[in-house]
Design a protein around this motif. Structure first.
Motif, PDB file in Angstrom:
ATOM      1  N   GLN A 118       0.831  -1.204   0.000  1.00  0.00           N
ATOM      2  CA  GLN A 118       0.000   0.000   0.000  1.00  0.00           C
ATOM      3  C   GLN A 118       0.870   1.261   0.000  1.00  0.00           C
ATOM      4  O   GLN A 118       0.554   2.247  -0.664  1.00  0.00           O
ATOM      5  CB  GLN A 118      -0.921  -0.008   1.220  1.00  0.00           C
ATOM      6  CG  GLN A 118      -2.046  -1.037   1.136  1.00  0.00           C
ATOM      7  CD  GLN A 118      -2.827  -1.127   2.436  1.00  0.00           C
ATOM      8  OE1 GLN A 118      -2.245  -1.155   3.524  1.00  0.00           O
ATOM      9  NE2 GLN A 118      -4.150  -1.180   2.329  1.00  0.00           N
ATOM     10  N   VAL A 119       1.967   1.229   0.756  1.00  0.00           N
ATOM     11  CA  VAL A 119       2.880   2.379   0.791  1.00  0.00           C
ATOM     12  C   VAL A 119       3.472   2.610  -0.588  1.00  0.00           C
ATOM     13  O   VAL A 119       3.507   3.745  -1.100  1.00  0.00           O
ATOM     14  CB  VAL A 119       4.014   2.154   1.822  1.00  0.00           C
ATOM     15  CG1 VAL A 119       5.068   3.250   1.692  1.00  0.00           C
ATOM     16  CG2 VAL A 119       3.442   2.138   3.233  1.00  0.00           C
ATOM     17  N   ALA A 120       3.952   1.543  -1.223  1.00  0.00           N
ATOM     18  CA  ALA A 120       4.565   1.657  -2.549  1.00  0.00           C
ATOM     19  C   ALA A 120       3.569   2.216  -3.567  1.00  0.00           C
ATOM     20  O   ALA A 120       3.935   3.037  -4.419  1.00  0.00           O
ATOM     21  CB  ALA A 120       5.091   0.296  -3.002  1.00  0.00           C
ATOM     22  N   GLN A 121       2.301   1.760  -3.486  1.00  0.00           N
ATOM     23  CA  GLN A 121       1.278   2.241  -4.418  1.00  0.00           C
ATOM     24  C   GLN A 121       1.008   3.731  -4.234  1.00  0.00           C
ATOM     25  O   GLN A 121       0.883   4.475  -5.212  1.00  0.00           O
ATOM     26  CB  GLN A 121      -0.026   1.448  -4.217  1.00  0.00           C
ATOM     27  CG  GLN A 121      -1.147   1.826  -5.191  1.00  0.00           C
ATOM     28  CD  GLN A 121      -0.749   1.609  -6.638  1.00  0.00           C
ATOM     29  OE1 GLN A 121      -0.238   0.548  -6.992  1.00  0.00           O
ATOM     30  NE2 GLN A 121      -0.944   2.620  -7.482  1.00  0.00           N
ATOM     31  N   ARG A 122       0.965   4.181  -2.977  1.00  0.00           N
ATOM     32  CA  ARG A 122       0.724   5.611  -2.714  1.00  0.00           C
ATOM     33  C   ARG A 122       1.896   6.475  -3.197  1.00  0.00           C
ATOM     34  O   ARG A 122       1.690   7.588  -3.666  1.00  0.00           O
ATOM     35  CB  ARG A 122       0.456   5.832  -1.220  1.00  0.00           C
ATOM     36  CG  ARG A 122      -0.975   5.457  -0.819  1.00  0.00           C
ATOM     37  CD  ARG A 122      -1.097   5.237   0.679  1.00  0.00           C
ATOM     38  NE  ARG A 122      -2.481   5.069   1.101  1.00  0.00           N
ATOM     39  CZ  ARG A 122      -3.194   3.953   0.893  1.00  0.00           C
ATOM     40  NH1 ARG A 122      -2.623   2.921   0.260  1.00  0.00           N
ATOM     41  NH2 ARG A 122      -4.443   3.871   1.309  1.00  0.00           N
ATOM     42  N   VAL A 123       3.119   5.946  -3.071  1.00  0.00           N
ATOM     43  CA  VAL A 123       4.275   6.684  -3.584  1.00  0.00           C
ATOM     44  C   VAL A 123       4.172   6.825  -5.098  1.00  0.00           C
ATOM     45  O   VAL A 123       4.421   7.893  -5.661  1.00  0.00           O
ATOM     46  CB  VAL A 123       5.597   5.977  -3.191  1.00  0.00           C
ATOM     47  CG1 VAL A 123       6.782   6.613  -3.910  1.00  0.00           C
ATOM     48  CG2 VAL A 123       5.797   6.030  -1.685  1.00  0.00           C
ATOM     49  N   ARG A 124       3.763   5.720  -5.788  1.00  0.00           N
ATOM     50  CA  ARG A 124       3.596   5.769  -7.247  1.00  0.00           C
ATOM     51  C   ARG A 124       2.492   6.745  -7.647  1.00  0.00           C
ATOM     52  O   ARG A 124       2.574   7.407  -8.693  1.00  0.00           O
ATOM     53  CB  ARG A 124       3.287   4.367  -7.802  1.00  0.00           C
ATOM     54  CG  ARG A 124       4.483   3.421  -7.790  1.00  0.00           C
ATOM     55  CD  ARG A 124       4.203   2.183  -8.627  1.00  0.00           C
ATOM     56  NE  ARG A 124       3.153   1.353  -8.043  1.00  0.00           N
ATOM     57  CZ  ARG A 124       3.365   0.392  -7.175  1.00  0.00           C
ATOM     58  NH1 ARG A 124       4.610   0.117  -6.773  1.00  0.00           N
ATOM     59  NH2 ARG A 124       2.363  -0.326  -6.682  1.00  0.00           N
ATOM     60  N   ASP A 125       1.468   6.871  -6.798  1.00  0.00           N
ATOM     61  CA  ASP A 125       0.345   7.770  -7.085  1.00  0.00           C
ATOM     62  C   ASP A 125       0.646   9.216  -6.715  1.00  0.00           C
ATOM     63  O   ASP A 125      -0.221  10.087  -6.862  1.00  0.00           O
ATOM     64  CB  ASP A 125      -0.908   7.305  -6.325  1.00  0.00           C
ATOM     65  CG  ASP A 125      -1.430   5.961  -6.829  1.00  0.00           C
ATOM     66  OD1 ASP A 125      -1.056   5.576  -7.958  1.00  0.00           O
ATOM     67  OD2 ASP A 125      -2.186   5.301  -6.091  1.00  0.00           O
ATOM     68  N   GLY A 126       1.844   9.477  -6.203  1.00  0.00           N
ATOM     69  CA  GLY A 126       2.199  10.843  -5.837  1.00  0.00           C
ATOM     70  C   GLY A 126       1.582  11.299  -4.536  1.00  0.00           C
ATOM     71  O   GLY A 126       1.427  12.499  -4.299  1.00  0.00           O
ATOM     72  N   LEU A 127       1.214  10.349  -3.654  1.00  0.00           N
ATOM     73  CA  LEU A 127       0.559  10.688  -2.391  1.00  0.00           C
ATOM     74  C   LEU A 127       1.544  10.604  -1.223  1.00  0.00           C
ATOM     75  O   LEU A 127       1.185  10.200  -0.114  1.00  0.00           O
ATOM     76  CB  LEU A 127      -0.627   9.746  -2.146  1.00  0.00           C
ATOM     77  CG  LEU A 127      -1.751   9.822  -3.186  1.00  0.00           C
ATOM     78  CD1 LEU A 127      -2.830   8.791  -2.897  1.00  0.00           C
ATOM     79  CD2 LEU A 127      -2.364  11.226  -3.211  1.00  0.00           C
ATOM     80  N   SER A 128       2.785  10.974  -1.461  1.00  0.00           N
ATOM     81  CA  SER A 128       3.781  10.974  -0.386  1.00  0.00           C
ATOM     82  C   SER A 128       3.994  12.393   0.117  1.00  0.00           C
ATOM     83  O   SER A 128       3.575  13.365  -0.520  1.00  0.00           O
ATOM     84  CB  SER A 128       5.104  10.383  -0.882  1.00  0.00           C
ATOM     85  OG  SER A 128       5.644  11.189  -1.913  1.00  0.00           O
ATOM     86  N   ASN A 129       4.676  12.490   1.249  1.00  0.00           N
ATOM     87  CA  ASN A 129       4.838  13.788   1.924  1.00  0.00           C
ATOM     88  C   ASN A 129       6.110  14.489   1.446  1.00  0.00           C
ATOM     89  O   ASN A 129       6.861  15.040   2.246  1.00  0.00           O
ATOM     90  CB  ASN A 129       4.900  13.580   3.442  1.00  0.00           C
ATOM     91  CG  ASN A 129       4.540  14.847   4.204  1.00  0.00           C
ATOM     92  OD1 ASN A 129       3.602  15.536   3.846  1.00  0.00           O
ATOM     93  ND2 ASN A 129       5.286  15.139   5.252  1.00  0.00           N
TER      94      ASN A 129
END
Length: 598
Positions: A14-25
């Motif tokens: 889930q973390v990796a997917q959010r990073v790919r989606d540009g949802l990181s801080n």
């Protein structure tokens, strides 16, 4: 996220997917200029371009020995670039040192990661002393949060399940789990800071005057240069090389090259002098701006006060003496392990030890609002918020506490019972009040002298804070601010016209929002004032950027340091008079030299 996810946190997938989606801080805050940008800004000025064009003509005719005038240009570029890069690297180091880490729950385990590694829906574990690195919603637990760097409000705010936590604030006490709801530029702190992402025109009369002279000469020199060349080539029959060299030499004599270099050197020396007073100058010309200031806007926390609390006095109630309060308070600070501003103030007030032995202790919690200990035969002593200790019986004492609050004091109650704590750490029914502990913000030792200096220099002082207006007014009076009793609650100001009228009428403002701070500065500038602003939080960024000269504390937020012209590296407001004196000396020297030169 369902309840199972909340206990486990996000999975690695889930973390990796959010990073790919540009949802990181990823850090979306205000950045310092790159070294390349600083060099280019100092290289491509109108003055430099004008000289480069003249140098090109000399180069084209092969007269290399006549290029020595470029030494002035390169000296200016080196001085300006060196100062800019030096300031940038210092600010970047401060940011690196203060860069927080985050504790997140992932795959059922707590992990410590860089703030930039936080992603949307991460579950943060936050405890006392930690900074909140992304906007989040409390899932479990309770915590008191200091939001002063964001809102300007220094009083801790209790947060329970369902409450919002703002990025940039700190946990004062307690602990909780919170789910991230915003990352990157969507965070509250970044949304405020992004309003300051524009290029501000340097407010320097010397710089603008020199710029005007050079530009005026630059445009008039074109026809003059053509006429001079025609005279040398057609009338005096010089060679092309001789005509070009003679024309360039004549034109250079009309450009105040020496004055430009003198200005850069004087301000560079001024910067070096100020570094001895732990003051970092990010803009060569800002010392001049501060020297011309006629209104100085001050933030209370970090400028007038230290950001810590102090005990002013003990006030025993009828039937008790001050000694009846001193002994149990010494014992409490020895046996308790609390870590919040009020407890630390009491601990500092009673540095000595105690021979009292505690049979049981109850630490402070946001829910209880008190802490205490049972000392066997001596009974139980607790200190904290009177409403939570006495309940309905506190009504008889409310008049006293309201009187102290009107003076800007915070009030703790010391209470006693001969009985021990009941089951589940409940207070005995017969708990009785012993006296009040009066606490206030600790004023910086140097603040009164510094405020007096500015008042004597004819600078109007305005205190603009997010705290309660009455509290700010009382603190300002203690610090010696002129007309500090003349205060205004900014929540009563709704239009730009009301703000413009109030900023001229009042000296102290409380409950001020970041947007209102910006409007205060704009209103003062519209009235013809030269405005300086001090601050340390994200809530000050918009006003700092707008002010003619902005001063940040090194202990404040990254955004405040980055947008400011001056940074007080030791966060000591006492350096300000020296900065003003240095600026005035530089201006006086330059004005005398410029008059003679021109």
């Amino acid at each position: 996220m369902d309840s199972l996810d909340r206990r486990q946190g996000l999975s690695s997938e889930q973390v990796a997917q959010r990073v790919r989606d540009g949802l990181s801080n990823a850090d979306e805050g205000i950045k310092t200029k790159t070294e390349k940008q600083i060099i280019l800004e100092n290289t491509f000025t109108f003055f430099n371009i004008l000289n480069f064009v003249l140098a090109l003509f000399v180069l084209l005719v092969g007269s290399f020995k006549n290029l020595l005038f470029l030494g002035v240009i390169f000296s200016n570029i080196i001085i300006g670039s060196f100062q800019g890069i030096r300031a940038k690297r210092t600010i970047d180091k401060l940011s690196l040192i203060s860069a927080p880490k985050a504790s997140v729950l992932r795959d059922g385990k707590l992990q410590t990661i860089p703030v930039s590694g936080i992603v949307m829906n991460d579950v943060l574990h936050l405890s006392t002393g930690q900074q909140i690195c992304a906007d989040a919603i409390v899932l479990e637990g309770e915590a008191e949060v200091n939001e002063s760097l964001i809102t300007g409000e220094s009083d801790p705010v209790l947060k329970r399940a369902g409450d919002e936590l703002l990025s940039g604030s700190f946990i004062v006490s307690g602990s909780c789990y919170a789910e991230v709801e915003h990352v990157g530029r969507e965070n509250y702190a970044n949304r405020i800071a992004n309003g300051a992402k524009y290029v501000k025109r340097t407010n320097s009369e010397i710089l603008h005057s020199l710029d005007f002279i050079v530009k005026t000469l630059g445009f008039t020199l074109v026809p003059i240069g053509i006429l001079l060349f025609c005279k040398q080539f057609f009338l005096l029959h010089d060679t092309i090389r001789e005509a070009v060299v003679s024309t360039v030499a004549a034109i250079l004599g009309m450009i105040p090259e020496g004055l430009i270099l003198l200005t850069s050197v004087v301000f560079a020396v001024s910067v070096l002098r100020l570094s001895r007073y732990k003051t970092l100058v990010q803009d060569l010309y800002c010392t001049e701006s501060l020297a011309r200031v006629d209104v100085l806007c001050l933030d209370k926390t970090g400028t007038i006060t230290e950001g810590t609390m102090q005990v002013d006095e003990l006030h025993p109630l009828t039937g008790y003496t001050e000694e009846d309060m001193t002994a149990p308070l010494k014992a409490l600070v020895q046996v308790l392990t609390d870590d919040n501003p009020t407890y630390n103030a009491v601990k500092a007030y009673f540095p000595g030890g105690s021979d009292w032995k505690a049979a049981a202790t109850v630490p402070f919690s946001s829910a209880r609002k008190w802490s205490g200990a049972y000392f066997g035969e001596r009974g139980t002593y607790v200190m904290g918020a009177g409403e939570f200790i006495l309940g309905e019986r506190f009504g008889a004492l409310r008049e006293h506490t309201e009187e102290y609050a009107a003076r800007g004091e915070r009030v703790l109650l010391l209470a006693h019972s001969a009985k021990p704590f009941l089951e589940n750490k409940v207070l005995p029914d017969d708990i009785e009040p012993v006296g009040f502990i009066l606490i206030s913000d600790k004023i910086r030792t140097e603040a009164p002298q510094t405020l007096r200096y500015f008042a004597e220099q004819g600078v109007t002082l305005k205190v603009i804070s997010g705290d309660n207006a009455v509290t700010v007014s009382n603190i300002a009076q203690k610090a010696g601010l002129p007309h500090a009793e003349n205060y205004c609650d900014a929540t009563t100001l709704h239009t730009d016209e009301e703000i413009a009228g109030a900023i001229e009428q009042y000296s102290v403002f409380g409950r001020v929002t970041p947007q209102q701070k910006l409007k205060f500065v704009q209103a003062l500038k519209d009235h013809g004032h030269t405005v300086a602003m001090t601050g340390d939080g994200v809530n000050d960024v918009l006003a700092l950027k707008e002010a003619d000269c902005s001063i940040a504390m090194a202990s404040g937020s990254d955004a405040a340091r980055t947008v400011s012209n001056l940074v007080l590296l030791d966060s000591n407001f006492a350096s300000m008079p020296q900065v003003v004196k240095e600026g005035r000396r530089s201006i006086n020297n330059l004005q005398r030299s410029a008059s003679l030169f021109l």
